[in-house]
Scaffold this active site. Structure first.
Site, short mmCIF file in Angstrom:
data_model
loop_
_atom_site.label_atom_id
_atom_site.label_comp_id
_atom_site.label_asym_id
_atom_site.label_seq_id
_atom_site.Cartn_x
_atom_site.Cartn_y
_atom_site.Cartn_z
N ASP A 28 45.63 -18.41 70.97
CA ASP A 28 46.14 -19.87 70.84
C ASP A 28 45.94 -20.52 72.02
O ASP A 28 46.80 -20.99 72.04
CB ASP A 28 47.72 -19.89 70.47
CG ASP A 28 48.02 -20.80 69.70
OD1 ASP A 28 46.92 -21.66 69.19
OD2 ASP A 28 49.24 -21.19 69.60
N HIS A 67 46.04 -24.40 68.58
CA HIS A 67 46.97 -25.14 67.17
C HIS A 67 47.03 -26.78 67.12
O HIS A 67 47.56 -27.53 67.06
CB HIS A 67 48.23 -24.79 67.29
CG HIS A 67 49.38 -24.15 67.87
ND1 HIS A 67 49.43 -23.95 68.73
CD2 HIS A 67 50.75 -25.46 67.72
CE1 HIS A 67 51.05 -24.02 69.67
NE2 HIS A 67 51.27 -25.40 68.36
N LEU A 86 38.16 -0.29 74.17
CA LEU A 86 38.42 1.00 74.41
C LEU A 86 38.18 1.85 73.52
O LEU A 86 37.10 2.97 74.00
CB LEU A 86 39.51 1.95 74.87
CG LEU A 86 39.66 3.38 75.67
CD1 LEU A 86 39.03 3.28 77.30
CD2 LEU A 86 40.93 3.07 75.66
N GLY A 87 38.28 1.84 72.44
CA GLY A 87 37.20 1.52 71.00
C GLY A 87 38.59 2.44 70.71
O GLY A 87 38.27 3.94 70.55
N VAL A 88 39.63 2.49 70.36
CA VAL A 88 40.64 3.15 69.68
C VAL A 88 41.58 2.59 68.62
O VAL A 88 42.00 1.88 69.42
CB VAL A 88 41.62 4.40 70.70
CG1 VAL A 88 40.62 5.14 71.31
CG2 VAL A 88 42.19 3.55 71.72
N GLY A 131 55.68 -31.02 70.00
CA GLY A 131 54.90 -31.85 71.45
C GLY A 131 55.07 -30.98 72.57
O GLY A 131 54.38 -31.93 73.29
N ASN A 132 56.09 -30.34 72.46
CA ASN A 132 55.80 -29.77 74.24
C ASN A 132 54.88 -28.79 73.54
O ASN A 132 54.47 -28.35 74.93
CB ASN A 132 56.83 -28.76 74.09
CG ASN A 132 58.16 -29.42 74.91
OD1 ASN A 132 58.91 -29.64 74.11
ND2 ASN A 132 58.25 -29.83 76.21
N SER A 133 54.10 -28.32 72.86
CA SER A 133 53.09 -27.31 72.59
C SER A 133 51.60 -27.66 73.61
O SER A 133 50.95 -28.47 73.90
CB SER A 133 52.14 -27.22 71.71
OG SER A 133 54.11 -26.20 70.58
#
Length: 374
Positions: free
Chosen positions: A148, A118, A277-279, A220-222
């Site tokens: 993200d 972001h 895994l498909g569940v 701004g810390n992101s």
């Protein structure tokens, strides 16, 4: 004189013995640290974190982005004639340049930088400012929307890199430092503790396993660094919980081990490779857990199975209650999802489950998550 020395001998001897006892058993009274005493200052934490900051801060960069955005049109432009004229460029939609701030972390000397997606999303230009005053335009190597995270690259020499820590060993109460670029102030350090680990269910990203901290994290810390008291990277500052937009003591960081794995995949494969895994699962209700004598808050029930997927091929069926994977509890499902996602396709896992009241284990070969969309 001889009588005087004889008189003073025993008081002197007793005084020396007393001094030896005090030095040996009560060194703190004289300001002396016993080398064999484990209760030294270093074991209780430093009085200053300057050394940790000196080690980590040079690898944290400030990120300035610029993107062109089209201004929202007034409601009258919903008129079909005006919309037609707009599409023909007879009426031009106004545009404006939007600038934003963030942070990043230099991970290796080749110029690869970790930050949040972001921070650089839709940016036309990404400028990276180093602590030593240098700056460079960055290229986006790849992004991962599900965590993200984003990987950038700059072409500069002699780059300082950060030391990677082990977030799995981090404990609630550990001292941490957040380093970033809040409000565009430039390199800023805030200090706090780890408030919680394994935070999930916040619906900020798909794969959540956040480190929570009360170290002040602001806009701004992101993308900046969350480091331990020795300057080792534990996480990437990602989000804050705030009603005002500023720090309210709840900051969230993506663990560094997850971020490094995402970065390595993007650099090597151009995308993130995740296990599958498909569940489709849901946490088991408390009453169901009690009826099967299962621990509270651990266990997921299979609601649906992807036909021909890894779970289907392994023999799992709808209604199975999964309690563990590779001897690790699955919790309410988030831990299991993160574990499978971090497993390489082709690797085998052992699934502990309950079927019609009977406990059993089934081996399954993990597939590729991309197969889920095919």
């Amino acid at each position: 004189m001889k009588e005087l020395l004889e008189f003073l001998r025993w008081p002197v001897v007793c005084g020396l013995l007393a001094a030896i006892i005090i030095l040996d058993h009560f060194p703190d009274l004289l300001g002396i640290n016993n080398a064999n005493d484990t209760r030294s200052v270093s074991s209780q934490g430093p009085y200053s974190y300057a050394q940790a900051v000196q080690q980590a801060a040079p690898a944290v960069v400030n990120i300035h982005t610029r993107k062109t955005v089209k201004q929202k049109l007034p409601a009258l432009y919903n008129d079909p004639i005006l919309r037609y004229l707009l599409q023909k460029n007879i009426i031009r939609q106004k545009e404006r340049v939007q600038n934003s701030l963030g942070s990043g972390i230099i991970i290796n000397p080749n110029g690869y930088i970790l930050t949040n997606n972001h921070v650089i999303k839709d940016a036309d230009k990404i400028l990276v400012l180093l602590q030593d005053g240098r700056e460079a335009l960055a290229k986006v190597i790849g992004i991962d929307r599900e965590t993200d995270l984003a990987v950038l690259k700059i072409d500069l020499n002699e780059l300082e890199t950060i030391t990677i820590g082990d977030p799995s060993q981090a404990m609630v109460g550990d001292v941490v430092l957040a380093i970033g670029n809040p409000y565009g102030f430039g390199h800023t350090v805030t200090q706090g503790i780890i408030s919680a680990t394994g935070r999930h269910g916040l619906e900020l990203t798909t794969y959540e396993n956040f480190i929570q901290t009360d170290a002040a994290i602001n806009p701004g810390n992101s993308g900046g660094a969350l480091v331990d008291a020795r300057g080792r990277l534990l996480g990437i500052s990602t989000a804050i919980q705030s009603n005002s937009g500023g720090s309210q003591g709840i900051g969230l960081a993506t663990p560094s081990d997850l971020a490094i794995r995402i970065m390595s995949d993007i650099i090597e494969y151009g995308k993130v490779i995740r296990g599958w895994l498909g569940v489709n699962v849901e946490p088991i209700p408390a009453a169901t857990a009690q009826s099967y004598n299962l621990p509270v808050n651990n266990g997921i029930i299979i609601m649906d199975i992807h036909r021909g997927g890894p779970a289907d091929n392994s023999g799992l069926i709808k209604g199975d209650i999964i309690t563990g994977i590779n001897n690790q509890p699955v919790g309410n499902g988030q831990a299991a999802m993160n574990f499978i996602a971090a497993t390489r396709p082709g690797e085998e896992v052992v699934i502990d489950l309950v079927r019609e009241g009977q406990t059993m284990s089934i081996s399954a070969v993990v597939g590729n998550k991309e197969d889920a969309t095919e």
